[in-house]
Design an enzyme around this catalytic site. Structure first.
Site, PDB file in Angstrom:
ATOM      1  N   LYS A  55       0.847  -1.207   0.000  1.00  0.00           N
ATOM      2  CA  LYS A  55       0.000   0.000   0.000  1.00  0.00           C
ATOM      3  C   LYS A  55       0.875   1.247   0.000  1.00  0.00           C
ATOM      4  O   LYS A  55       1.664   1.462   0.905  1.00  0.00           O
ATOM      5  CB  LYS A  55      -0.918  -0.001   1.228  1.00  0.00           C
ATOM      6  CG  LYS A  55      -1.706   1.304   1.421  1.00  0.00           C
ATOM      7  CD  LYS A  55      -2.629   1.236   2.634  1.00  0.00           C
ATOM      8  CE  LYS A  55      -3.294   2.603   2.891  1.00  0.00           C
ATOM      9  NZ  LYS A  55      -4.171   2.576   4.085  1.00  0.00           N
ATOM     10  N   ARG A  65      -7.715  -0.438   0.854  1.00  0.00           N
ATOM     11  CA  ARG A  65      -8.267  -1.658   0.254  1.00  0.00           C
ATOM     12  C   ARG A  65      -8.631  -1.424  -1.212  1.00  0.00           C
ATOM     13  O   ARG A  65      -8.620  -2.345  -2.016  1.00  0.00           O
ATOM     14  CB  ARG A  65      -9.471  -2.124   1.080  1.00  0.00           C
ATOM     15  CG  ARG A  65     -10.594  -1.150   1.123  1.00  0.00           C
ATOM     16  CD  ARG A  65     -11.594  -1.461   2.226  1.00  0.00           C
ATOM     17  NE  ARG A  65     -11.119  -1.080   3.554  1.00  0.00           N
ATOM     18  CZ  ARG A  65     -11.793  -1.291   4.676  1.00  0.00           C
ATOM     19  NH1 ARG A  65     -12.961  -1.914   4.642  1.00  0.00           N
ATOM     20  NH2 ARG A  65     -11.301  -0.913   5.840  1.00  0.00           N
ATOM     21  N   LYS A 110     -10.257  12.887   7.956  1.00  0.00           N
ATOM     22  CA  LYS A 110      -9.828  12.448   9.285  1.00  0.00           C
ATOM     23  C   LYS A 110      -9.842  13.617  10.270  1.00  0.00           C
ATOM     24  O   LYS A 110      -9.795  14.777   9.862  1.00  0.00           O
ATOM     25  CB  LYS A 110      -8.400  11.890   9.208  1.00  0.00           C
ATOM     26  CG  LYS A 110      -8.291  10.524   8.558  1.00  0.00           C
ATOM     27  CD  LYS A 110      -6.864  10.019   8.624  1.00  0.00           C
ATOM     28  CE  LYS A 110      -6.724   8.657   7.956  1.00  0.00           C
ATOM     29  NZ  LYS A 110      -7.497   7.587   8.620  1.00  0.00           N
ATOM     30  N   ASP A 158      -2.600  10.136   3.689  1.00  0.00           N
ATOM     31  CA  ASP A 158      -3.999   9.761   3.817  1.00  0.00           C
ATOM     32  C   ASP A 158      -4.740  10.798   4.665  1.00  0.00           C
ATOM     33  O   ASP A 158      -4.695  10.751   5.889  1.00  0.00           O
ATOM     34  CB  ASP A 158      -4.102   8.366   4.457  1.00  0.00           C
ATOM     35  CG  ASP A 158      -5.547   7.895   4.584  1.00  0.00           C
ATOM     36  OD1 ASP A 158      -6.431   8.540   3.995  1.00  0.00           O
ATOM     37  OD2 ASP A 158      -5.768   6.861   5.256  1.00  0.00           O
ATOM     38  N   GLU A 181      -9.456   3.722   1.869  1.00  0.00           N
ATOM     39  CA  GLU A 181      -8.882   3.837   0.525  1.00  0.00           C
ATOM     40  C   GLU A 181      -7.812   2.780   0.241  1.00  0.00           C
ATOM     41  O   GLU A 181      -7.588   2.424  -0.905  1.00  0.00           O
ATOM     42  CB  GLU A 181      -8.280   5.241   0.335  1.00  0.00           C
ATOM     43  CG  GLU A 181      -6.841   5.446   0.853  1.00  0.00           C
ATOM     44  CD  GLU A 181      -6.703   5.262   2.359  1.00  0.00           C
ATOM     45  OE1 GLU A 181      -7.724   5.356   3.058  1.00  0.00           O
ATOM     46  OE2 GLU A 181      -5.577   5.002   2.837  1.00  0.00           O
ATOM     47  N   ASP A 222       1.591   6.154   5.699  1.00  0.00           N
ATOM     48  CA  ASP A 222       0.611   5.246   5.094  1.00  0.00           C
ATOM     49  C   ASP A 222       1.141   4.584   3.813  1.00  0.00           C
ATOM     50  O   ASP A 222       0.412   3.871   3.140  1.00  0.00           O
ATOM     51  CB  ASP A 222      -0.704   6.002   4.831  1.00  0.00           C
ATOM     52  CG  ASP A 222      -1.926   5.125   4.968  1.00  0.00           C
ATOM     53  OD1 ASP A 222      -1.829   4.054   5.594  1.00  0.00           O
ATOM     54  OD2 ASP A 222      -2.987   5.515   4.434  1.00  0.00           O
TER      55      ASP A 222
HETATM   56  N1  BES Z   1      -4.412   4.401   6.837  1.00  0.00           N
HETATM   57  C1  BES Z   1      -5.592   4.135   7.576  1.00  0.00           C
HETATM   58  C2  BES Z   1      -5.393   3.073   8.645  1.00  0.00           C
HETATM   59  C3  BES Z   1      -4.553   3.466   9.842  1.00  0.00           C
HETATM   60  C4  BES Z   1      -5.142   3.981  10.959  1.00  0.00           C
HETATM   61  C5  BES Z   1      -3.202   3.255   9.828  1.00  0.00           C
HETATM   62  C6  BES Z   1      -4.370   4.298  12.055  1.00  0.00           C
HETATM   63  C7  BES Z   1      -2.420   3.579  10.919  1.00  0.00           C
HETATM   64  C8  BES Z   1      -3.014   4.091  12.040  1.00  0.00           C
HETATM   65  C9  BES Z   1      -6.706   3.636   6.646  1.00  0.00           C
HETATM   66  O1  BES Z   1      -6.672   4.128   5.348  1.00  0.00           O
HETATM   67  C10 BES Z   1      -7.976   4.056   7.245  1.00  0.00           C
HETATM   68  O2  BES Z   1      -8.232   5.221   7.309  1.00  0.00           O
HETATM   69  N2  BES Z   1      -8.776   3.080   7.679  1.00  0.00           N
HETATM   70  C11 BES Z   1     -10.030   3.360   8.297  1.00  0.00           C
HETATM   71  C12 BES Z   1     -11.020   2.373   7.765  1.00  0.00           C
HETATM   72  C13 BES Z   1     -12.440   2.680   8.173  1.00  0.00           C
HETATM   73  C14 BES Z   1     -12.912   3.939   7.489  1.00  0.00           C
HETATM   74  C15 BES Z   1     -13.307   1.509   7.784  1.00  0.00           C
HETATM   75  C16 BES Z   1      -9.842   3.176   9.792  1.00  0.00           C
HETATM   76  O3  BES Z   1      -9.146   2.256  10.222  1.00  0.00           O
HETATM   77  O4  BES Z   1     -10.389   3.992  10.538  1.00  0.00           O
HETATM   78 ZN    ZN Z   2      -4.846   4.738   4.654  1.00  0.00          ZN
HETATM   79 MN    MN Z   3      -7.738   5.967   5.199  1.00  0.00          MN
END
Ligand code: BES
Ligand code: ZN
Ligand code: MN
Length: 499
Positions: free
Chosen positions: A270, A356, A282, A275, A354, A293
């Site tokens: 990835k 996935r 966020k 992000d 994003e 990320d």
């Molecule tokens: N890059 C994030 C995941 C992440 C979160 C990595 C915290 C490191 C620390 C990913 O793209 C993301 O935002 N995932 C969301 C998914 C949700 C919207 C289903 C998440 O984990 O909140």
């Molecule tokens: Zn992400």
């Molecule tokens: Mn994300």
């Protein structure tokens, strides 16, 4: 490049600037330290008796000009309680020793620490782990501070032992492997630590190109730009990059070390260079950490570095979809439906899910290589951090043997991973009224529903997914890339090459 050698015999006779000697809590001395102490007229035992050195695991104390030794210094290192001498405290002691040595002008050191039993740490792993830990301990972040850089450590030569003559060959192999993993570790951490305004998708592509230039015979690189990505019909990937002015890239690295035509291992990383969450923006706290990320992408480039350095007799492909996830006038909005390269349609209910999306198109692309195994590596979910914390990377797979292979490699390399149950139940949560699937499935089991989403694009492949959201980097005062899971993955590739 650090020079590594083994030693055997009497520790007190070693020729090096510094002897690194262990002490147990309570003042007890391991055999090697007793040899040194005897030659030095009992100075170390006297010091330990006075209680001036607590010898907790990782404590260090530099002594100079002890009598009776060729070495001008002795670095005492606490090894904790003798009964607890496992691999973990041993690693901590080696790390602490290298950190202490790096603060001096010592150029050569002989490690004479007490070793865990051979079933925990044989000669091969003694050498390999020492080389890996040394690289990690000497790593300096590629910071953009404008002041003078601190002087580089003088340390250039390490003697490791005692290793009997029968173990020399294994130790040499271990040094070679460990040094290569160390190079990969530096590559990974450098890329991941860079800010997103420097480390853009084009920058990652440049790093891949540079790597391929260093190995023109074995490593091939191809970089798809936005037009080529469009030609591949990667609708999910394109949906993520839409909101950004920074052009996306899809990087393909191919190491041809195995027999022509033998099925490759395909690694997918990835590469979200930042992000923001997109329109599903966020919260501000710690948003800067979303520069990490792209740690999965950095892991893949680092793994290809290790494979190339070692010229492993194995075919390995690295795939890196890389872009930014930004809000903007053209950005994808919640509810938008796109068509993935596989032909399946996806309702994007949350633009912050994003990772996935870009991985699904890359996993589909992996099919054309007819892979022996596909492994994706991604900072994919906060839910994985909640589940496993910073200790284990999450492993999910549609093939239990592959998952166990990864878990086992993680245990061996002290870069641990834990399998989560990717049963069919989780995929049901991804149902959508308007498309073949949604890209999110609510809070519960979030790490696994993300895995289940990827699973819809890997049918018929032997596939595993590693969620490194909790392990790839540290927050707070020690903020920075950890270099995980390069040790685990290197072990996986080294083993596969040995088959
Ligand atoms: N890059 C994030 C995941 C992440 C979160 C990595 C915290 C490191 C620390 C990913 O793209 C993301 O935002 N995932 C969301 C998914 C949700 C919207 C289903 C998440 O984990 O909140
Ligand atoms: Zn992400
Ligand atoms: Mn994300």
């Amino acid at each position: 490049m650090m020079k590594f050698e083994v030693w055997n015999g009497d520790a007190s006779r070693l020729r090096a600037d510094c002897l690194v000697a262990g002490v147990f809590e309570g003042g007890e001395l391991p055999d090697e330290t007793r040899q040194i102490d005897k030659a030095a007229g009992g100075r170390i035992a006297a010091l330990a008796r006075r209680g001036d050195f607590a010898a907790r695991s990782g404590d260090t104390l530099l002594l100079t000009d002890l009598p009776g030794l060729r070495a001008s210094r002795v670095l005492l290192v606490g090894q904790g309680k003798r009964a607890d001498l496992g691999r973990k405290p041993w690693r901590r002691a080696v790390h602490a020793a290298v950190v202490a040595l790096a603060k001096t002008r010592i150029a050569s050191a002989a490690f004479a620490l007490a070793r865990p039993v051979a079933s925990e740490l044989d000669d091969y792993w003694l050498a390999r782990a020492t080389a890996e830990i040394t690289a990690a301990a000497l790593y300096r972040v590629n910071d953009l501070k404008s002041g003078r850089k601190p002087r580089a450590a003088a340390l250039a030569r390490l003697l490791v032992g005692p290793v009997a003559a029968s173990g020399t060959a294994a130790a040499k192999r271990g040094f070679g492997h460990g040094a290569a993993v160390g190079v990969g570790l530096g590559t990974l951490r450098d890329l991941a630590n860079l800010p997103s305004n420097v480390c853009t998708p084009s920058y990652l592509a440049g790093a891949a190109r540079k790597l391929a230039q260093r190995h023109p015979k074995t490593l091939r690189v191809r970089v798809l730009d936005e037009r080529a990505i469009r030609r591949e019909r990667m609708g999910c990937f394109l949906a993520v990059t839409r909101g950004s002015d920074e052009p996306p890239r899809f990087i393909v690295l191919e190491h041809r070390g195995g027999k022509a035509g033998s099925a490759p291992v395909v690694l997918v990383g990835k590469g979200i260079t930042f992000d923001t969450g997109g329109i599903s923006l966020k919260d501000p706290p710690a948003m800067d950490e979303m520069k990490f990320d792209m740690s999965g992408a950095a892991t893949v480039i680092a793994a290809l570095t290790v494979v190339s350095e070692l010229a492993l007799p194995l075919n390995v492909v690295g795939l890196v979809p890389t872009c930014e996830n930004m809000p903007g006038g053209r950005a994808t909005k919640p509810g938008d439906i796109v068509t993935s390269a596989s032909g399946q349609t996806v309702e994007i209910l949350n633009t912050d899910a994003e990772g996935r999306l870009i991985l699904s198109d890359a996993l589909h692309y992996a099919r054309r290589f007819k892979p022996a195994a596909v492994i994706d590596i991604a900072t994919l979910t906060g839910a994985c951090v909640v589940a496993l914390g910073a200790h284990h990377s999450g492993v999910m797979a549609n093939d239990d043997a592959l998952a166990q292979e990864l878990v086992d490699c993680g245990r061996r390399a002290d870069d641990r991973a834990w399998q989560l149950p990717l049963t069919e139940d989780y995929a049901e949560q991804l149902k959508s009224n308007f498309a073949d699937m949604a890209n999110v499935a609510g809070r519960d089991g979030g790490a696994i529903t993300a895995g289940a989403f990827l699973g819809k694009f890997t049918k018929g492949l032997k596939w595993a997914h590693m969620d490194i959201a909790g392990t790839a980097y540290l927050s707070g005062a020690q903020k920075g890339s950890t270099g995980r899971p390069i040790s685990l993955l290197s072990e996986f590739l080294i083993r596969r090459a040995a088959h």
